[in-house]
Structure formats: structure tokens, C-alpha cells
Design a protein around this motif. Structure first.
Motif, mmCIF file in Angstrom:
data_model
loop_
_atom_site.group_PDB
_atom_site.id
_atom_site.type_symbol
_atom_site.label_atom_id
_atom_site.label_comp_id
_atom_site.label_asym_id
_atom_site.label_seq_id
_atom_site.Cartn_x
_atom_site.Cartn_y
_atom_site.Cartn_z
ATOM 1 N N GLU A 207 0.831 -1.209 0.000
ATOM 2 C CA GLU A 207 0.000 0.000 0.000
ATOM 3 C C GLU A 207 0.864 1.257 0.000
ATOM 4 O OE1 GLU A 207 -2.433 -0.484 3.411
ATOM 5 O OE2 GLU A 207 -3.702 -2.055 2.516
ATOM 6 N N ASN A 210 2.373 1.609 -3.382
ATOM 7 C CA ASN A 210 1.379 2.071 -4.359
ATOM 8 C C ASN A 210 1.113 3.568 -4.212
ATOM 9 O OD1 ASN A 210 1.077 -0.466 -5.466
ATOM 10 N ND2 ASN A 210 -0.664 -1.026 -4.162
ATOM 11 N N GLN A 211 1.001 4.006 -2.948
ATOM 12 C CA GLN A 211 0.766 5.434 -2.721
ATOM 13 C C GLN A 211 1.949 6.262 -3.205
ATOM 14 O OE1 GLN A 211 -0.168 6.367 1.313
ATOM 15 N NE2 GLN A 211 -0.362 8.565 0.951
ATOM 16 N N GLN A 214 1.862 6.443 -6.891
ATOM 17 C CA GLN A 214 0.885 7.411 -7.383
ATOM 18 C C GLN A 214 1.417 8.843 -7.266
ATOM 19 O OE1 GLN A 214 -2.666 6.690 -5.153
ATOM 20 N NE2 GLN A 214 -3.127 4.736 -6.178
ATOM 21 N N GLU A 215 2.046 9.110 -6.128
ATOM 22 C CA GLU A 215 2.599 10.452 -5.947
ATOM 23 C C GLU A 215 3.682 10.745 -6.980
ATOM 24 O OE1 GLU A 215 3.923 10.506 -1.945
ATOM 25 O OE2 GLU A 215 1.899 10.586 -1.085
ATOM 26 N N TRP A 293 -0.765 13.802 -3.189
ATOM 27 C CA TRP A 293 -0.389 14.218 -1.836
ATOM 28 C C TRP A 293 -0.705 15.678 -1.534
ATOM 29 C CZ3 TRP A 293 2.897 18.206 -2.573
ATOM 30 C CH2 TRP A 293 3.681 18.218 -3.719
#
Length: 332
Positions: A207, A210-211, A214-215, A293
Motif C-alpha cells: 500500500e 502504491n501510494q 501514485q505520488e 499528496w
């Protein structure tokens, strides 16, 4: 032996003997002639005792019905004892001249017969019914019966005990196997818990990755647009003309709505923005759309690198300060 004991006990009863019924010891002789003479000299019948058991005897007589075949015996005493030991015998006839013993086992009533001189030397014998033998007479049979029953009980008990021992050994083996299985089960459960913990950690790490991805993708997209010229740069002083009319009002850029605060700047608990770039007003807001973010923007009109972007959760606008030419922008 047991049938003899039961036969004896069944025939016992308490009676009082008169002096005329007192037994003799004529059946103690060890030879046929001696017994016959001792019992039948001067009398035709009498009572004699063998090992505490009283027997009636009748001289020169026999019992009818009579057994078809005799048994050879050495004495009248032995003949009487053979009948006593045979639970089916009701009386015995002994012939002194040849030692023949006839055991009568018929269910018919005994009939005493006499036919001189043919019956001379015969003795009809039977146990005297209705008398209680002395305790010493019963003891041998009782002891023998007890010993026999004890042996029989032990013989019957042994296979049961052997089977019990086998079952106990099998039960011990089963319990040992069960303990091994339980130990293996506990080990598997522990391994499963460890795997579950490791899986949870991997999921959390996934997780986070993945975050982060994405950022990074959002940042890369923004800079790509910047390099490709999709995001233009305008004069920051022209953007200041939005105030004070834009104060407290909403603005929607690329489908995302923000609120504007003139002469106010954002405050982040960690004290710093994440980054700052050179962008125009709406391009600065649009860049926040592309960054997962992004939590808010300080747009400074007096600086060249005007777009300060914050990523800290809990970022909020400070009170107004009219000496600062800044517009705080937060998502609605």
C-alpha cells in the motif's frame, strides 16, 4: 466335587440322636470279611460312620432296582463312599465274597430285598438322610469347592486381565500418537500465524509503495506537462488583482473546487511546504489536482517561484496579514 457338596448340604438337617441310634465303627475295617463280620455278627442292620457321614446298612440284603454291572471294590466302606460321591446314587449293594459294588441310580424308590441263603454276605448301604454331619466332615468338601471356584475364577479372570493390558497398551500408544499430532498441529498453527503476520506486513508495504508510486506518477505528469509547455507561466502581479474580490470564494479548476483566502497563508504543522514551482495561478491549482499528496497551496505574488504546495494532513490558513501578498488555496 461341587455336586457332592451340594448333595451333602441339601440332605442336612438338625436332629437329636437317641442312644439306640448311636453309630458304630464297623465300616472302618480294610478287608471285606472283617467289615461284614464286624457289622453283621449278631444283628441284621445298623449304623456306621465314615468320615463323619452316617450310613445305614442292612445285612444279607440288596437294593432293588440294582445296577446291571458292578464296580470292583476292596471294602463295604469304599462301596458306600462311591455312592456318596456320585450325586445320582441313592444306594449301594456290596457283596463281601467278591468285592462287587452295585450302585443304584434309578429314580424309583429303593426296595430292600433279601433271599437267604443267596443273599448271605450281601450288605445294602445308603447314606442316612436327615442328619447333620459334624463340621469337620463338611470342611474338606467346602475347602475343595472354594479352592476349585478360586482356580476357576482366576482362569476366567486371566483372559480378561490380558485383554485389559492389551487395551491399556493400545491406549498408551494412541495417546502418544495424539500428543505428536497435537504438537505438529501447534507447529503448523504457529507457522500459519507467522505467515499471516508476514503477509500483513507485505500488504502494508505494498500500500505504501502504491501510494508512493501514485505520488511519483503525479509529480512526473506535472513536470512532463511543464516541460511540454502544456502549463503556461503568467505574471504573478496580474494574479494579485484577483484580491480582494476572490477572498473566501470558490474556484473550480479541471473539475476540482478550491476555496481562496486573500492575504492569508497556509500553516503546516511540520512548518514547511513539500515543494515550490514557477507556475501561474490556475496552473498552480491544476498541479495540485495531479498530485495525490497535495493538501493546499500558498500562491505568492511577490516571488518568482510563486506556487508552494503542501502535503501535510491538517494544513490550515493563518489569520489575515495585509502585509503579505499571498493567496491561500485549499480543496473544498
Amino acid at each position: 466335587m461341587k455336586s457332592n457338596l451340594l448333595h451333602t448340604i441339601a440332605s442336612l438337617s438338625l436332629v437329636t440322636l437317641s442312644a439306640a441310634d448311636s453309630p458304630t465303627n464297623c465300616l472302618l475295617a480294610s478287608n471285606s470279611l472283617g467289615e461284614y463280620n464286624a457289622c453283621c455278627s449278631g444283628q441284621v442292620e445298623g449304623i456306621s460312620e465314615i468320615d463323619g457321614i452316617q450310613f445305614e446298612y442292612f445285612c444279607d440284603s440288596w437294593w432293588d432296582p440294582q445296577a446291571p454291572a458292578p464296580v470292583n471294590t476292596a471294602s463295604a466302606r469304599e462301596c458306600a463312599q462311591l455312592c456318596y460321591w456320585d450325586g445320582a446314587c441313592t444306594g449301594s449293594t456290596w457283596v463281601s465274597r467278591n468285592g462287587h459294588c452295585y450302585l443304584t441310580t434309578s429314580s424309583e424308590d429303593l426296595q430292600k430285598k433279601s433271599y437267604p441263603p443267596y443273599s448271605e454276605g450281601y450288605m445294602a448301604l445308603r447314606q442316612r438322610i436327615g442328619l447333620s454331619p459334624p463340621e469337620s466332615a463338611c470342611a474338606p468338601w467346602i475347602n475343595a469347592a472354594v479352592a476349585n471356584e478360586t482356580t476357576e475364577c482366576a482362569n476366567r479372570l486371566k483372559p480378561i486381565q490380558d485383554a485389559r493390558d492389551v487395551l491399556e497398551r493400545e491406549n498408551q500408544a494412541y495417546n502418544t500418537s495424539l500428543r505428536h499430532i497435537q504438537k505438529e498441529r501447534d507447529g503448523l498453527n504457529e507457522a500459519n500465524r507467522n505467515l499471516s503476520t508476514a503477509l500483513s506486513q507485505l500488504q502494508r508495504q505494498t500500500e505504501v509503495l502504491n501510494q508512493t508510486s501514485q505520488e511519483l506518477n503525479g509529480t512526473n505528469l506535472f513536470y512532463k506537462k511543464l516541460l511540454d509547455g502544456e502549463i503556461g507561466m503568467t505574471s504573478n502581479w496580474r494574479e494579485w488583482a484577483r484580491c480582494p474580490g476572490a477572498d473566501g470564494k470558490e474556484i473550480t479548476v479541471q473539475g476540482v473546487t478550491y476555496r481562496q483566502f486573500c492575504n492569508q497563508r497556509l500553516y503546516s504543522p511540520n512548518g514547511f511546504p513539500r515543494d515550490n514551482v514557477i507556475l501561474g495561478y490556475e496552473d498552480c491549482i491544476a498541479s495540485c489536482n495531479d498530485l495525490p499528496w497535495c493538501r493546499g497551496i500558498n500562491f505568492w505574488t511577490k516571488w518568482t517561484r510563486a506556487c508552494f504546495r503542501f502535503d501535510y494532513e491538517g494544513t490550515y490558513p493563518l489569520p489575515k496579514n495585509f502585509s503579505e501578498q499571498v493567496i491561500a488555496i485549499t480543496p473544498v
